[in-house]
Enzyme design. Sequence first.
Site, PDB file in Angstrom:
ATOM      1  N   HIS A   1      19.223   3.288  57.643  1.00  0.00           N
ATOM      2  CA  HIS A   1      19.700   4.303  56.699  1.00  0.00           C
ATOM      3  C   HIS A   1      21.148   4.053  56.303  1.00  0.00           C
ATOM      4  O   HIS A   1      21.878   3.308  56.941  1.00  0.00           O
ATOM      5  CB  HIS A   1      19.592   5.709  57.302  1.00  0.00           C
ATOM      6  CG  HIS A   1      20.505   5.948  58.479  1.00  0.00           C
ATOM      7  ND1 HIS A   1      20.294   5.391  59.716  1.00  0.00           N
ATOM      8  CD2 HIS A   1      21.645   6.675  58.597  1.00  0.00           C
ATOM      9  CE1 HIS A   1      21.246   5.767  60.550  1.00  0.00           C
ATOM     10  NE2 HIS A   1      22.098   6.539  59.893  1.00  0.00           N
TER      11      HIS A   1
ATOM     12  N   ASP B   1      24.377   6.694  55.635  1.00  0.00           N
ATOM     13  CA  ASP B   1      24.637   8.071  56.051  1.00  0.00           C
ATOM     14  C   ASP B   1      24.520   9.049  54.886  1.00  0.00           C
ATOM     15  O   ASP B   1      25.101   8.849  53.810  1.00  0.00           O
ATOM     16  CB  ASP B   1      26.040   8.186  56.663  1.00  0.00           C
ATOM     17  CG  ASP B   1      26.108   7.511  58.024  1.00  0.00           C
ATOM     18  OD1 ASP B   1      25.106   7.552  58.760  1.00  0.00           O
ATOM     19  OD2 ASP B   1      27.155   6.929  58.338  1.00  0.00           O
TER      20      ASP B   1
ATOM     21  N   HIS C   1      22.562   0.871  58.375  1.00  0.00           N
ATOM     22  CA  HIS C   1      22.686   0.642  59.810  1.00  0.00           C
ATOM     23  C   HIS C   1      21.522   1.277  60.558  1.00  0.00           C
ATOM     24  O   HIS C   1      20.796   2.127  60.013  1.00  0.00           O
ATOM     25  CB  HIS C   1      24.043   1.125  60.335  1.00  0.00           C
ATOM     26  CG  HIS C   1      24.316   2.570  60.063  1.00  0.00           C
ATOM     27  ND1 HIS C   1      24.714   3.042  58.829  1.00  0.00           N
ATOM     28  CD2 HIS C   1      24.249   3.660  60.868  1.00  0.00           C
ATOM     29  CE1 HIS C   1      24.884   4.345  58.885  1.00  0.00           C
ATOM     30  NE2 HIS C   1      24.603   4.759  60.102  1.00  0.00           N
TER      31      HIS C   1
ATOM     32  N   ARG D   1      32.485   9.842  65.745  1.00  0.00           N
ATOM     33  CA  ARG D   1      32.387   9.329  64.372  1.00  0.00           C
ATOM     34  C   ARG D   1      33.284  10.129  63.436  1.00  0.00           C
ATOM     35  O   ARG D   1      33.431  11.342  63.584  1.00  0.00           O
ATOM     36  CB  ARG D   1      30.929   9.424  63.907  1.00  0.00           C
ATOM     37  CG  ARG D   1      30.637   8.601  62.671  1.00  0.00           C
ATOM     38  CD  ARG D   1      29.166   8.582  62.363  1.00  0.00           C
ATOM     39  NE  ARG D   1      28.735   9.878  61.850  1.00  0.00           N
ATOM     40  CZ  ARG D   1      27.642  10.077  61.132  1.00  0.00           C
ATOM     41  NH1 ARG D   1      26.839   9.062  60.857  1.00  0.00           N
ATOM     42  NH2 ARG D   1      27.315  11.270  60.713  1.00  0.00           N
TER      43      ARG D   1
HETATM   44  C1  SIN Z   1      24.861   6.584  62.860  1.00  0.00           C
HETATM   45  O1  SIN Z   1      23.716   6.494  62.448  1.00  0.00           O
HETATM   46  O2  SIN Z   1      25.785   6.910  62.126  1.00  0.00           O
HETATM   47  C2  SIN Z   1      25.161   6.286  64.318  1.00  0.00           C
HETATM   48  C3  SIN Z   1      24.934   4.886  64.695  1.00  0.00           C
HETATM   49  C4  SIN Z   1      24.985   4.667  66.186  1.00  0.00           C
HETATM   50  O3  SIN Z   1      25.028   5.646  66.951  1.00  0.00           O
HETATM   51  O4  SIN Z   1      24.991   3.509  66.599  1.00  0.00           O
END
Ligand code: SIN
Length: 265
Positions: free
Chosen positions: A96, A98, A242, A256
């Site tokens: 995906h 974000d 990602h 994050r």
């Molecule tokens: C995310 O999807 O933003 C998180 C990725 C992760 O936890 O590695």
Amino acid sequence: MKITPTNSLVGAYVEDVDLSTPIESDAIDELVSAWHKWGVLFFRNQNLNDEQQVAAASIFGDPVPYDFAPTTEGSEIVHKIDNEDGKPKGGSSNWHTDATWLKEPPRGSMLQAIKLPSSGGDTLFASMSAAFDSLSPATQNFVDGLTALHHGGSKLNAANRIAKKVPEDAVSHPVVRTHPVTGRKCIFVNRLFTQGINELNAQENEALLPMLCDLTLRPELQFRFNWEEGDIAVWDNRSVQHYATADYSEARVMHRVVLAGDPVE
Ligand code: SIN
């Protein structure tokens, strides 16, 4: 500062930079241009507190609150991706970008590893500009100009996909966006949030949408990052997807920061 591309089409390691201290403007220019070029930058062993992580993220855009995840104590901007119980939560373990269900999805995200399982929990990245480039000119021509509906729709079941019962708050984005800085075309549909391509009928969607989403699966377009605690990854949501691997059973906690979005064009 040393910037070393990974052995893939996406990602570069940055060494000899301490993100906990102010970065000079020449170095900022170099970092931002490497970020645009490689889509994701990795900084080992940074161990930033919240304030430092927000300051570091501001190199790449405007850090903004993200109302869809709990924040760390005392911060309005840094939020936790908290699998303290050792049970990966579903959503991130799909390819995906974000929050594409927002009208202006985040420009990028900066993730820091706070607590990691003894093994597993890697994050994979895939270049969506390389994905577009990998298509034949005929398919590039066909998909460029189409639009797709996005919704925070992991809860929509398959029968509801493809624009049948898509909620009113779904948003449309181009299937191919042009990166505002590099000018490269990037595939902008994903398995987690894209519900259907507006201009196609259901049968056509069944064939084309998975094909486009699953370009992420091509190893040539991917890089897999193996975290150590204190590492930082910052990715450009406009050109990269990602995937968080769900292959661990011990605590994994990440912090994050997301960057304000820009129009998808
Ligand atoms: C995310 O999807 O933003 C998180 C990725 C992760 O936890 O590695």
